[in-house]
Design a protein around this motif. Structure first.
Motif, PDB file in Angstrom:
ATOM      1  N   SER A  27       0.825  -1.297   0.029  1.00 57.32           N
ATOM      2  CA  SER A  27      -0.152   0.048   0.058  1.00 57.32           C
ATOM      3  C   SER A  27       0.881   1.244   0.036  1.00 57.32           C
ATOM      4  CB  SER A  27      -1.094   0.072   1.279  1.00 57.32           C
ATOM      5  OG  SER A  27      -1.904  -1.100   1.157  1.00 57.32           O
ATOM      6  N   LEU A  28       0.620   2.112  -0.964  1.00 52.45           N
ATOM      7  CA  LEU A  28       1.290   3.451  -0.888  1.00 52.45           C
ATOM      8  C   LEU A  28       0.463   4.464  -0.209  1.00 52.45           C
ATOM      9  CD1 LEU A  28       3.747   4.697  -2.352  1.00 52.45           C
ATOM     10  CD2 LEU A  28       2.679   5.284  -4.091  1.00 52.45           C
ATOM     11  N   LEU A  29       0.938   5.049   0.995  1.00 50.79           N
ATOM     12  CA  LEU A  29       0.152   5.917   1.869  1.00 50.79           C
ATOM     13  C   LEU A  29       0.851   7.267   1.792  1.00 50.79           C
ATOM     14  CD1 LEU A  29      -0.369   3.584   4.594  1.00 50.79           C
ATOM     15  CD2 LEU A  29      -1.933   3.989   2.631  1.00 50.79           C
ATOM     16  N   ARG A  30       0.184   8.306   1.829  1.00 52.09           N
ATOM     17  CA  ARG A  30       0.803   9.761   1.865  1.00 52.09           C
ATOM     18  C   ARG A  30       0.508  10.367   3.334  1.00 52.09           C
ATOM     19  NH1 ARG A  30      -1.754  11.668  -2.180  1.00 52.09           N
ATOM     20  NH2 ARG A  30       0.290  11.984  -3.509  1.00 52.09           N
ATOM     21  N   PRO A  73      -5.025   2.832   7.975  1.00 44.44           N
ATOM     22  CA  PRO A  73      -4.048   3.882   7.927  1.00 44.44           C
ATOM     23  C   PRO A  73      -4.140   4.777   9.455  1.00 44.44           C
ATOM     24  CG  PRO A  73      -5.257   3.781   5.893  1.00 44.44           C
ATOM     25  CD  PRO A  73      -5.737   2.724   6.728  1.00 44.44           C
ATOM     26  N   PRO A  74      -5.257   5.069   9.978  1.00 45.47           N
ATOM     27  CA  PRO A  74      -5.214   5.833  11.123  1.00 45.47           C
ATOM     28  C   PRO A  74      -4.652   5.249  12.193  1.00 45.47           C
ATOM     29  CG  PRO A  74      -7.397   6.068  10.198  1.00 45.47           C
ATOM     30  CD  PRO A  74      -6.704   4.875   9.520  1.00 45.47           C
ATOM     31  N   ALA A 128      -0.747   6.536  13.895  1.00 45.42           N
ATOM     32  CA  ALA A 128      -0.615   6.751  15.337  1.00 45.42           C
ATOM     33  C   ALA A 128       0.673   5.971  15.886  1.00 45.42           C
ATOM     34  CB  ALA A 128      -1.744   6.261  16.149  1.00 45.42           C
ATOM     35  N   VAL A 129       1.023   4.722  14.841  1.00 46.24           N
ATOM     36  CA  VAL A 129       2.356   3.829  15.413  1.00 46.24           C
ATOM     37  C   VAL A 129       3.397   4.429  14.885  1.00 46.24           C
ATOM     38  CG1 VAL A 129       3.509   1.748  14.949  1.00 46.24           C
ATOM     39  CG2 VAL A 129       0.889   1.820  15.240  1.00 46.24           C
ATOM     40  N   PRO A 179       0.376  12.726  12.225  1.00 42.93           N
ATOM     41  CA  PRO A 179      -1.152  12.996  12.401  1.00 42.93           C
ATOM     42  C   PRO A 179      -1.751  11.997  11.309  1.00 42.93           C
ATOM     43  CG  PRO A 179       0.276  15.086  11.948  1.00 42.93           C
ATOM     44  CD  PRO A 179       1.101  13.714  11.633  1.00 42.93           C
ATOM     45  N   ARG A 180      -1.809  11.817  10.346  1.00 44.65           N
ATOM     46  CA  ARG A 180      -2.687  10.945   9.376  1.00 44.65           C
ATOM     47  C   ARG A 180      -1.853  10.410   8.179  1.00 44.65           C
ATOM     48  NH1 ARG A 180      -3.130  16.224   9.149  1.00 44.65           N
ATOM     49  NH2 ARG A 180      -2.763  17.313   7.076  1.00 44.65           N
TER      50      ARG A 180
END
Length: 201
Positions: free
Chosen positions: A95-98, A117-118, A122-123, A127-128
């Protein structure tokens, strides 16, 4: 020019630090059907730039596995796992996340483990995190969502690997195409991708 992790180890700095230099020397036997081997008919993964970059990077990093093709009948995670003879949890998906500041993060999670993602944000202490869309995933990595390879990338990406994958002696990891994977071990995957282990949540 494609990014590889040759001569780099997992970054010890911030959670979104760029990868730096691998050193372990794994010894898992490679798969029996390498991408480079002859095929009687053209396969959709043959000649795909992301798959070729993955194969080249694996060779340059002295990986124990090679890119292998999946048959047309192996479409779902369960079918892929059945074809490979492993549990679905041993097949990774990417997964590619921003993150804020337009920082991209690549995450490899077990096929049997949901990615939230949330929780991951946190890990990682950000913030997001937001999933990156298909068009941008293709533009930035050359791969469709879910099959981005952690090696042979066109740009360095902080990479995180689900710790639940560590219990499996053999892992199968995306190789840049929905029908291409490579075989590895958890410790080797961390080295190849200069990645950080992480609890997905």
């Amino acid at each position: 020019m494609r990014w590889t992790t040759a001569g780099r180890t997992p970054a010890a700095g911030g959670v979104l630090a760029a990868p730096t230099s691998p050193t372990s020397d794994p010894s898992t036997p490679g798969p029996s059907t390498p991408l480079e081997g002859p095929a009687p008919h053209a396969h959709p993964a043959d000649g795909h730039p992301a798959v070729a970059a993955t194969a080249h990077a694996l060779a340059g990093l002295d990986a124990t596995g090679q890119v292998v093709r999946l048959p047309a009948g192996a479409r779902t995670s369960a079918e892929v796992a059945r074809h490979l003879g492993v549990a679905p949890a041993a097949v990774a998906r990417s997964s590619l996340l921003r993150a804020p500041g337009d920082r991209l993060v690549l995450v490899l999670a077990s096929g049997a483990h949901d990615l939230f993602p949330p929780v991951l944000a946190a890990v990682l202490g950000v913030p997001r995190l937001h999933p990156v869309g298909e068009v941008e995933t293709v533009r930035r990595t050359g791969s469709l969502p879910g099959c981005t390879s952690p090696v042979g990338l066109a740009e360095p990406l902080p990479t995180y690997v689900d710790v639940t994958l560590a219990v499996h002696p053999v892992l199968w990891v995306p190789a840049g195409h929905p029908r291409a994977l490579f075989r590895t071990r958890y410790d080797e995957l961390l080295r190849l991708a200069a990645a950080h282990p992480v609890e997905i949540g």
